[in-house]
Design a protein around this motif. Structure first.
Motif, PDB file in Angstrom:
ATOM      1  N   MET A   1      50.038 -18.670 -13.297  1.00 56.42           N
ATOM      2  CA  MET A   1      50.197 -20.355 -12.779  1.00 56.42           C
ATOM      3  C   MET A   1      50.680 -20.682 -13.824  1.00 56.42           C
ATOM      4  O   MET A   1      52.441 -21.274 -13.610  1.00 56.42           O
ATOM      5  CB  MET A   1      49.364 -21.114 -13.057  1.00 56.42           C
ATOM      6  N   GLU A   2      51.016 -20.535 -15.359  1.00 54.41           N
ATOM      7  CA  GLU A   2      51.721 -21.079 -16.344  1.00 54.41           C
ATOM      8  C   GLU A   2      52.977 -19.758 -15.806  1.00 54.41           C
ATOM      9  O   GLU A   2      54.013 -20.682 -16.323  1.00 54.41           O
ATOM     10  CB  GLU A   2      51.530 -20.053 -17.742  1.00 54.41           C
ATOM     11  N   THR A   3      53.398 -18.912 -15.191  1.00 57.25           N
ATOM     12  CA  THR A   3      54.896 -18.315 -15.568  1.00 57.25           C
ATOM     13  C   THR A   3      55.198 -18.962 -14.121  1.00 57.25           C
ATOM     14  O   THR A   3      56.383 -18.872 -14.849  1.00 57.25           O
ATOM     15  CB  THR A   3      54.557 -16.883 -14.741  1.00 57.25           C
ATOM     16  N   TRP A  74      48.606 -30.308   2.718  1.00 57.82           N
ATOM     17  CA  TRP A  74      47.839 -30.323   4.284  1.00 57.82           C
ATOM     18  C   TRP A  74      47.735 -28.789   4.112  1.00 57.82           C
ATOM     19  O   TRP A  74      48.641 -27.608   4.503  1.00 57.82           O
ATOM     20  CB  TRP A  74      48.692 -30.635   5.400  1.00 57.82           C
ATOM     21  N   PRO A  75      46.374 -28.047   4.890  1.00 64.61           N
ATOM     22  CA  PRO A  75      45.168 -28.183   4.782  1.00 64.61           C
ATOM     23  C   PRO A  75      45.133 -28.835   3.709  1.00 64.61           C
ATOM     24  O   PRO A  75      45.365 -28.296   2.504  1.00 64.61           O
ATOM     25  CB  PRO A  75      44.403 -27.989   5.648  1.00 64.61           C
ATOM     26  N   ALA A  76      44.233 -29.720   3.109  1.00 61.98           N
ATOM     27  CA  ALA A  76      43.635 -30.095   1.802  1.00 61.98           C
ATOM     28  C   ALA A  76      43.078 -28.816   1.241  1.00 61.98           C
ATOM     29  O   ALA A  76      42.257 -27.889   1.951  1.00 61.98           O
ATOM     30  CB  ALA A  76      42.189 -31.026   1.637  1.00 61.98           C
ATOM     31  N   PRO A  77      43.000 -28.494   0.312  1.00 61.88           N
ATOM     32  CA  PRO A  77      42.152 -27.239  -0.117  1.00 61.88           C
ATOM     33  C   PRO A  77      41.258 -26.598  -0.319  1.00 61.88           C
ATOM     34  O   PRO A  77      40.166 -28.586  -0.776  1.00 61.88           O
ATOM     35  CB  PRO A  77      43.205 -26.986  -1.976  1.00 61.88           C
ATOM     36  N   VAL A  85      44.949 -25.008  -8.967  1.00 60.15           N
ATOM     37  CA  VAL A  85      46.875 -25.621  -8.878  1.00 60.15           C
ATOM     38  C   VAL A  85      47.086 -26.416  -8.210  1.00 60.15           C
ATOM     39  O   VAL A  85      48.100 -26.657  -9.067  1.00 60.15           O
ATOM     40  CB  VAL A  85      47.096 -23.759  -8.051  1.00 60.15           C
ATOM     41  N   VAL A  86      46.433 -27.809  -7.520  1.00 56.55           N
ATOM     42  CA  VAL A  86      46.721 -28.124  -7.323  1.00 56.55           C
ATOM     43  C   VAL A  86      47.076 -29.911  -8.323  1.00 56.55           C
ATOM     44  O   VAL A  86      47.928 -30.337  -8.510  1.00 56.55           O
ATOM     45  CB  VAL A  86      46.707 -29.328  -6.166  1.00 56.55           C
TER      46      VAL A  86
END
Length: 321
Positions: A1-3, A74-77, A85-86
């Motif tokens: 994620m940081e990458t 969408w759709p919600a995680p 992530v969101v």
């Protein structure tokens, strides 16, 4: 994620903040498997990618008034990693939005500056046209007068008496003075020098290793000395004066208001051993003429260089006491 966030930041740096925001939304789709994503700031949808339901977007607008910015997909995680992530991307989004706001403000400022520059260019062009028309309108009758006076002085109209000769010579001198005045007034303006004192102080600064006293400078201490003309001309004038008096045992430099306002009087006296060469004197006369002043040089009983130079019209010279 940081990458991924690092790659988004690099994209924003290279391509602008809108490219960074788009990369952030696309990365959120890729990492969560969603089909649509949108970034809101208050009630405003800043950017969206993929399939964003209109009905859901309106609902989000109503909820988003409680937060400065929000990222929704969408759709919600469903999974914990997707929600993480969101949440991480939502925390990074305000920095991009703030940078985007600064970028928009800078673009608006640049547009205003460009508009002001174009407006100034139009104003300068109009002033140049007016100056050209004024030069033509003023010079034409003056040249006609000068032509008739020259013709009369040459005897084209017959012999002249002594009194008529004097009248015509006076008219010729007045026409020449008027022509010079028109040339000076209608010439393109050259930025003047804000203060002449530092130029003189640098030029006449004492030189180490020389067995003579430092020059004595008498300069106005209560105010600046603004003068017309280019800085390079004034610096060359001061250096030439300093070179011309370099061999003297004692040098006195005085700067103050002249009898004729708004002019400055610059007087340099040196004795003994000072010699002003013909070359230096020619340079001083040329610079004085270019700066709109006059020069007088006396060598007996000591070297005495006097310059009367015009001040800046925007800053009146104080009255001579």
């Amino acid at each position: 994620m940081e990458t991924t966030l690092t790659a988004v930041a690099e994209q924003a740096l290279r391509g602008g903040t809108r490219a960074g925001l788009e990369a952030l939304l696309k990365a959120s789709l890729r990492l969560t498997g969603a089909t649509g994503a949108a970034l809101y700031e208050g009630r405003v949808c800043v950017m969206k990618v993929g399939n964003v339901p209109a009905r859901r977007a309106q609902a989000t607008d109503r909820r988003s008034t409680k937060r400065a910015s929000i990222l929704e997909v969408w759709p919600a995680p469903l999974t914990t990693s997707q929600r993480s992530v969101v949440a991480r991307f939502s925390a990074f989004a305000p920095a991009l939005l703030a940078a985007h706001a600064r970028e928009v403000a800078q673009g608006a400022r640049q547009a205003r500056l460009l508009e002001a520059k174009q407006r100034l260019e139009r104003t300068v062009a109009a002033q140049d046209k007016r100056r050209s028309r004024a030069a033509h309108d003023l010079r034409t009758p003056l040249m006609v007068i000068k032509g008739y006076v020259d013709m009369m002085l040459k005897g084209t109209g017959g012999p002249l008496g002594a009194q008529a000769q004097r009248y015509l010579e006076r008219i010729a001198r007045s026409a020449a003075d008027q022509k010079d005045l028109i040339e000076r007034r209608l010439a393109p303006s050259v930025p003047g020098l804000d203060d002449l004192r530092p130029v003189l102080e640098r030029a006449f600064a004492p030189v180490k290793g020389r067995g003579r006293a430092a020059p004595t400078l008498t300069l106005p201490g209560e105010r600046t000395v603004p003068v017309q003309g280019a800085r390079a001309d004034w610096e060359l004038l001061a250096r030439t004066l300093a070179r011309g008096t370099a061999g003297a045992v004692a040098v006195d430099v005085h700067l103050g208001p002249a009898l004729e306002a708004p002019h400055w009087l610059l007087r340099v006296q040196a004795c003994p051993g000072a010699t002003l060469t013909a070359r230096n004197e020619a340079v001083l006369r040329q610079l004085a003429g270019r700066l709109g002043g006059t020069l007088s040089v006396a060598v007996e009983p000591r070297l005495d260089i006097t310059l009367v130079l015009p001040g800046d019209d925007a800053f009146p010279v104080p009255a001579h006491r």
